[in-house]
Scaffold this motif. Structure first.
Motif, PDB file in Angstrom:
ATOM      1  N   LEU A  84       0.842  -1.200   0.000  1.00 13.13           N
ATOM      2  CA  LEU A  84       0.000   0.000   0.000  1.00 13.13           C
ATOM      3  C   LEU A  84       0.870   1.241   0.000  1.00 13.13           C
ATOM      4  O   LEU A  84       1.970   1.234   0.552  1.00 13.13           O
ATOM      5  CB  LEU A  84      -0.863   0.046   1.262  1.00 13.13           C
ATOM      6  N   LEU A  85       0.359   2.308  -0.594  1.00  8.30           N
ATOM      7  CA  LEU A  85       0.993   3.622  -0.519  1.00  8.30           C
ATOM      8  C   LEU A  85       0.079   4.517   0.298  1.00  8.30           C
ATOM      9  O   LEU A  85      -1.128   4.560   0.059  1.00  8.30           O
ATOM     10  CB  LEU A  85       1.200   4.215  -1.917  1.00  8.30           C
ATOM     11  N   LEU A  86       0.672   5.223   1.251  1.00  7.19           N
ATOM     12  CA  LEU A  86      -0.091   6.125   2.098  1.00  7.19           C
ATOM     13  C   LEU A  86       0.483   7.528   1.982  1.00  7.19           C
ATOM     14  O   LEU A  86       1.698   7.706   1.833  1.00  7.19           O
ATOM     15  CB  LEU A  86      -0.015   5.675   3.560  1.00  7.19           C
ATOM     16  N   HIS A  87      -0.392   8.508   2.053  1.00  3.85           N
ATOM     17  CA  HIS A  87       0.008   9.906   1.963  1.00  3.85           C
ATOM     18  C   HIS A  87       0.752  10.283   3.247  1.00  3.85           C
ATOM     19  O   HIS A  87       0.214  10.143   4.355  1.00  3.85           O
ATOM     20  CB  HIS A  87      -1.240  10.773   1.788  1.00  3.85           C
ATOM     21  N   LYS A  88       1.994  10.730   3.108  1.00  2.36           N
ATOM     22  CA  LYS A  88       2.865  10.996   4.261  1.00  2.36           C
ATOM     23  C   LYS A  88       2.328  12.106   5.163  1.00  2.36           C
ATOM     24  O   LYS A  88       2.288  11.956   6.382  1.00  2.36           O
ATOM     25  CB  LYS A  88       4.264  11.365   3.759  1.00  2.36           C
ATOM     26  N   GLN A  89       1.919  13.230   4.577  1.00  2.00           N
ATOM     27  CA  GLN A  89       1.443  14.346   5.399  1.00  2.00           C
ATOM     28  C   GLN A  89       0.158  13.974   6.141  1.00  2.00           C
ATOM     29  O   GLN A  89      -0.045  14.394   7.283  1.00  2.00           O
ATOM     30  CB  GLN A  89       1.217  15.607   4.558  1.00  2.00           C
ATOM     31  N   LEU A  98      -5.109   6.679   1.527  1.00  3.16           N
ATOM     32  CA  LEU A  98      -4.512   5.654   0.667  1.00  3.16           C
ATOM     33  C   LEU A  98      -4.426   6.203  -0.743  1.00  3.16           C
ATOM     34  O   LEU A  98      -5.373   6.816  -1.233  1.00  3.16           O
ATOM     35  CB  LEU A  98      -5.377   4.394   0.699  1.00  3.16           C
ATOM     36  N   ILE A  99      -3.280   5.998  -1.377  1.00  8.09           N
ATOM     37  CA  ILE A  99      -3.081   6.562  -2.711  1.00  8.09           C
ATOM     38  C   ILE A  99      -2.687   5.463  -3.697  1.00  8.09           C
ATOM     39  O   ILE A  99      -2.203   4.404  -3.305  1.00  8.09           O
ATOM     40  CB  ILE A  99      -2.042   7.705  -2.690  1.00  8.09           C
ATOM     41  N   ASP A 100      -2.904   5.750  -4.974  1.00  4.03           N
ATOM     42  CA  ASP A 100      -2.606   4.781  -6.025  1.00  4.03           C
ATOM     43  C   ASP A 100      -1.257   5.020  -6.689  1.00  4.03           C
ATOM     44  O   ASP A 100      -0.730   4.153  -7.352  1.00  4.03           O
ATOM     45  CB  ASP A 100      -3.697   4.824  -7.112  1.00  4.03           C
ATOM     46  N   SER A 101      -0.714   6.224  -6.529  1.00  2.46           N
ATOM     47  CA  SER A 101       0.510   6.584  -7.232  1.00  2.46           C
ATOM     48  C   SER A 101       1.386   7.460  -6.339  1.00  2.46           C
ATOM     49  O   SER A 101       0.868   8.265  -5.554  1.00  2.46           O
ATOM     50  CB  SER A 101       0.141   7.355  -8.509  1.00  2.46           C
ATOM     51  N   GLU A 113       4.457  -2.565   3.192  1.00  3.39           N
ATOM     52  CA  GLU A 113       4.461  -3.892   2.585  1.00  3.39           C
ATOM     53  C   GLU A 113       4.190  -4.926   3.670  1.00  3.39           C
ATOM     54  O   GLU A 113       4.849  -4.914   4.710  1.00  3.39           O
ATOM     55  CB  GLU A 113       5.842  -4.142   1.982  1.00  3.39           C
ATOM     56  N   ILE A 114       3.209  -5.774   3.430  1.00  2.00           N
ATOM     57  CA  ILE A 114       2.858  -6.815   4.381  1.00  2.00           C
ATOM     58  C   ILE A 114       2.931  -8.149   3.650  1.00  2.00           C
ATOM     59  O   ILE A 114       2.292  -8.326   2.621  1.00  2.00           O
ATOM     60  CB  ILE A 114       1.433  -6.624   4.944  1.00  2.00           C
ATOM     61  N   GLU A 115       3.724  -9.057   4.202  1.00  2.00           N
ATOM     62  CA  GLU A 115       3.847 -10.385   3.605  1.00  2.00           C
ATOM     63  C   GLU A 115       3.400 -11.417   4.623  1.00  2.00           C
ATOM     64  O   GLU A 115       3.916 -11.463   5.738  1.00  2.00           O
ATOM     65  CB  GLU A 115       5.285 -10.650   3.177  1.00  2.00           C
TER      66      GLU A 115
END
Length: 134
Positions: A84-89, A98-101, A113-115
């Motif tokens: 997943l990508l999350l917005h830092k601010q 949650l962001i896509d890019s 990253e979760i495994e």
């Protein structure tokens, strides 16, 4: 289960504030900071239990964003791994975005990253973070 967060600290950012953003997502058992180049650093945080994701779970609950989180977790799962990508601010102020890019977070995203060791463990993780769908 293995959980890894990586986030870049840019020269214009406070390392402490970026660490605070990381701690708003996970409770790491290991955190390292590596000098990259010309003032850029990389914070890497790791943990290996579902409980270390409690901060992320609480943010989703507080914002009533469990359904959105569930859809992102499912959208970005590949086998027994989720990235997943999350917005830092947003994470800094304990908000879930949650962001896509990477372009959606001007100072760079938090990469989570979760495994998991099995499909069953992955399903348990999704239910833990986003509430049971059953």
């Amino acid at each position: 289960m293995r959980v890894i967060i990586e986030v870049e600290v840019r020269p214009t950012e406070s390392e402490e504030k970026v660490k605070r953003a990381v701690f708003s997502i996970i409770k790491p058992t290991n955190l390292s900071i590596k000098e990259l180049y010309e003032g850029f650093k990389l914070i890497r945080a790791e943990c290996s239990s579902i409980e270390c994701l409690e901060p992320l779970r609480e943010i989703a609950r507080r914002q009533q964003a469990e359904l959105a989180l569930r859809s992102y977790l499912i959208k970005y799962k590949h086998g027994t791994k989720i990235t997943l990508l999350l917005h830092k601010q947003a994470a800094y102020v304990e908000k879930l975005s949650l962001i896509d890019s990477e372009r959606e977070s001007p100072l760079g995203p938090i990469k989570l990253e979760i495994e998991c060791s099995s499909e069953e463990e992955l399903e348990e993780l999704i239910d833990y973070l986003a509430g049971s769908s059953r």
